[in-house]
Write a protein that holds these residues in place. Structure first.
Motif, short mmCIF file in Angstrom:
data_model
loop_
_atom_site.label_atom_id
_atom_site.label_comp_id
_atom_site.label_asym_id
_atom_site.label_seq_id
_atom_site.Cartn_x
_atom_site.Cartn_y
_atom_site.Cartn_z
N MET A 87 12.97 -0.75 -10.52
CA MET A 87 11.58 -0.86 -10.97
C MET A 87 10.93 0.53 -11.02
O MET A 87 10.15 0.82 -11.89
N LYS A 88 11.29 1.35 -10.05
CA LYS A 88 10.76 2.71 -9.99
C LYS A 88 11.91 3.66 -9.74
O LYS A 88 12.74 3.42 -8.88
N THR A 89 11.96 4.76 -10.48
CA THR A 89 13.04 5.73 -10.30
C THR A 89 12.57 6.98 -9.55
O THR A 89 13.37 7.86 -9.26
N GLU A 90 11.27 7.03 -9.23
CA GLU A 90 10.71 8.09 -8.38
C GLU A 90 9.60 7.46 -7.55
O GLU A 90 8.95 6.53 -7.98
N PRO A 91 9.37 8.00 -6.37
CA PRO A 91 8.31 7.45 -5.54
C PRO A 91 6.92 7.80 -6.09
O PRO A 91 6.76 8.79 -6.80
N THR A 92 5.95 6.96 -5.76
CA THR A 92 4.55 7.22 -6.10
C THR A 92 3.71 6.91 -4.86
O THR A 92 4.23 6.48 -3.84
N GLY A 93 2.42 7.13 -4.97
CA GLY A 93 1.50 6.77 -3.90
C GLY A 93 1.73 7.55 -2.61
O GLY A 93 2.16 8.71 -2.64
N PRO A 147 18.47 6.14 12.88
CA PRO A 147 17.28 6.87 13.36
C PRO A 147 16.38 6.08 14.30
O PRO A 147 15.60 6.67 15.04
N VAL A 148 16.46 4.75 14.30
CA VAL A 148 15.63 3.97 15.24
C VAL A 148 15.96 4.36 16.69
O VAL A 148 15.09 4.24 17.57
N GLN A 149 17.15 4.84 16.93
CA GLN A 149 17.54 5.27 18.28
C GLN A 149 16.76 6.51 18.72
O GLN A 149 16.72 6.82 19.90
N LYS A 150 16.16 7.22 17.76
CA LYS A 150 15.36 8.42 18.05
C LYS A 150 13.86 8.12 17.94
O LYS A 150 13.06 9.04 17.90
N GLY A 151 13.51 6.85 17.80
CA GLY A 151 12.11 6.48 17.67
C GLY A 151 11.55 6.67 16.27
O GLY A 151 10.34 6.69 16.07
N LEU A 152 12.43 6.81 15.28
CA LEU A 152 12.02 7.01 13.90
C LEU A 152 12.06 5.69 13.13
O LEU A 152 12.73 4.74 13.53
N LYS A 153 11.35 5.67 12.00
CA LYS A 153 11.34 4.51 11.11
C LYS A 153 12.21 4.84 9.89
O LYS A 153 11.82 5.64 9.05
N PRO A 154 13.40 4.26 9.78
CA PRO A 154 14.28 4.59 8.66
C PRO A 154 13.77 4.04 7.34
O PRO A 154 13.28 2.91 7.28
N LEU A 155 13.89 4.86 6.28
CA LEU A 155 13.37 4.49 4.97
C LEU A 155 14.45 4.43 3.89
O LEU A 155 14.46 3.51 3.08
N LEU A 156 15.32 5.41 3.88
CA LEU A 156 16.32 5.58 2.82
C LEU A 156 17.59 6.12 3.45
O LEU A 156 17.51 6.99 4.33
N GLN A 182 20.33 7.39 -9.16
CA GLN A 182 20.09 6.58 -10.37
C GLN A 182 19.78 5.12 -10.05
O GLN A 182 19.21 4.41 -10.88
N ILE A 183 20.20 4.65 -8.86
CA ILE A 183 20.05 3.22 -8.55
C ILE A 183 19.10 2.94 -7.38
O ILE A 183 18.96 1.80 -6.96
N ILE A 184 18.46 3.99 -6.86
CA ILE A 184 17.45 3.78 -5.80
C ILE A 184 16.23 3.13 -6.43
O ILE A 184 15.69 3.62 -7.42
N ASP A 185 15.78 2.04 -5.85
CA ASP A 185 14.53 1.41 -6.28
C ASP A 185 13.43 1.88 -5.33
O ASP A 185 13.32 1.39 -4.20
N TRP A 186 12.64 2.84 -5.79
CA TRP A 186 11.64 3.46 -4.93
C TRP A 186 10.55 2.51 -4.49
O TRP A 186 9.88 2.75 -3.48
N SER A 187 10.36 1.41 -5.22
CA SER A 187 9.36 0.43 -4.76
C SER A 187 9.78 -0.16 -3.42
O SER A 187 8.93 -0.47 -2.57
N ILE A 188 11.08 -0.29 -3.18
CA ILE A 188 11.59 -0.79 -1.90
C ILE A 188 11.36 0.23 -0.79
O ILE A 188 10.90 -0.12 0.31
N ILE A 189 11.63 1.49 -1.09
CA ILE A 189 11.45 2.55 -0.09
C ILE A 189 9.97 2.71 0.25
O ILE A 189 9.60 2.91 1.41
N GLU A 190 9.11 2.60 -0.76
CA GLU A 190 7.66 2.68 -0.52
C GLU A 190 7.18 1.58 0.41
O GLU A 190 6.35 1.82 1.30
N LYS A 191 7.71 0.37 0.25
CA LYS A 191 7.34 -0.75 1.13
C LYS A 191 7.80 -0.48 2.56
O LYS A 191 7.11 -0.84 3.52
N ARG A 192 8.95 0.17 2.73
CA ARG A 192 9.42 0.49 4.07
C ARG A 192 8.51 1.54 4.72
O ARG A 192 8.36 1.57 5.94
N TYR A 193 7.93 2.41 3.90
CA TYR A 193 7.11 3.51 4.44
C TYR A 193 5.76 3.02 4.94
O TYR A 193 5.28 3.47 5.97
N VAL A 194 5.15 2.07 4.23
CA VAL A 194 3.78 1.64 4.61
C VAL A 194 3.78 0.50 5.55
O VAL A 194 4.32 0.21 6.43
#
Length: 194
Positions: A87-93, A147-156, A182-194
């Motif tokens: 749906m998205k090939t680059e992140p936004t927002g 990364p959750v083992q280091k207290g981080l929130k994994p995104l990608l 080419q196949i990363i759907d940035w809308s998914i990564i954005e949802k993980r971030y917020v």
């Protein structure tokens, strides 16, 4: 005891071609990930982790429990971030703003992520994660670490174990990592971030 189940892919097994072949999906998802699920389920009884989440097992267990849970968690994030026609090939927002803030530009982020993926010795994962304040970091994690083992929130994440790419790219890990964008759907990564 079969608490954990093999994830259902959110796309057809051939949907990611030519970046990831039908054959690679068959082995990587259908054999490797399935084995981790079966192994973890076989280790649960009497472990004290029978009612725990994957994240709890990854953060609190050791040995085979931790390794198999880590591989399941990592692979579920990995397979879940792709789309044959994203749906998205680059992140936004907010995510795009954070990438620019923390890396200077989207290109600089991709270059650093690629470098960390190609220079990780042996088997493992390269991750984009957020810390508790939303600052983005790129980490190299060996074997089944997350990364959750280091207290981080994994995104990608990009999987740099050879089984993730050898059928399609042989020993050309850098080419494999470049093609994954080419196949990363940035809308998914954005949802993980917020």
């Amino acid at each position: 005891m079969n608490k954990f189940r093999l994830m259902v892919l959110p796309y057809a097994p051939e949907a990611l071609e030519p970046v990831i072949s039908f054959e690679t999906i068959g082995f990587h998802h259908g054999k490797h990930l399935a084995a981790y699920v079966n192994n973890l389920n076989g280790l649960l009884e009497g472990s004290g982790f029978e009612n725990s989440s994957l994240v709890d097992i990854v953060c609190k267990a050791t040995g085979g429990l931790q390794n198999n849970a880590g591989q399941i968690l990592n692979h579920e994030m990995y397979f879940g971030q792709f789309a044959g026609k994203p749906m998205k090939t680059e992140p936004t927002g907010p995510l795009a703003e954070a990438i620019t803030r923390d890396f200077g530009s989207f290109k600089a982020f991709k270059d650093e992520f690629h470098k960390k993926g190609t220079t990780l010795f042996g088997s493992g994962w390269v991750w984009l994660s957020a810390d508790k304040d939303g600052k983005l970091v790129i980490t190299q994690e060996a074997n089944a670490a997350n990364p959750v083992q280091k207290g981080l929130k994994p995104l990608l994440t990009f999987d740099v174990w050879e089984h993730a790419y050898y059928l399609d790219y042989q020993n050309r890990r850098p080419d494999h990592l470049l093609s994954l964008w080419q196949i990363i759907d940035w809308s998914i990564i954005e949802k993980r971030y917020v």
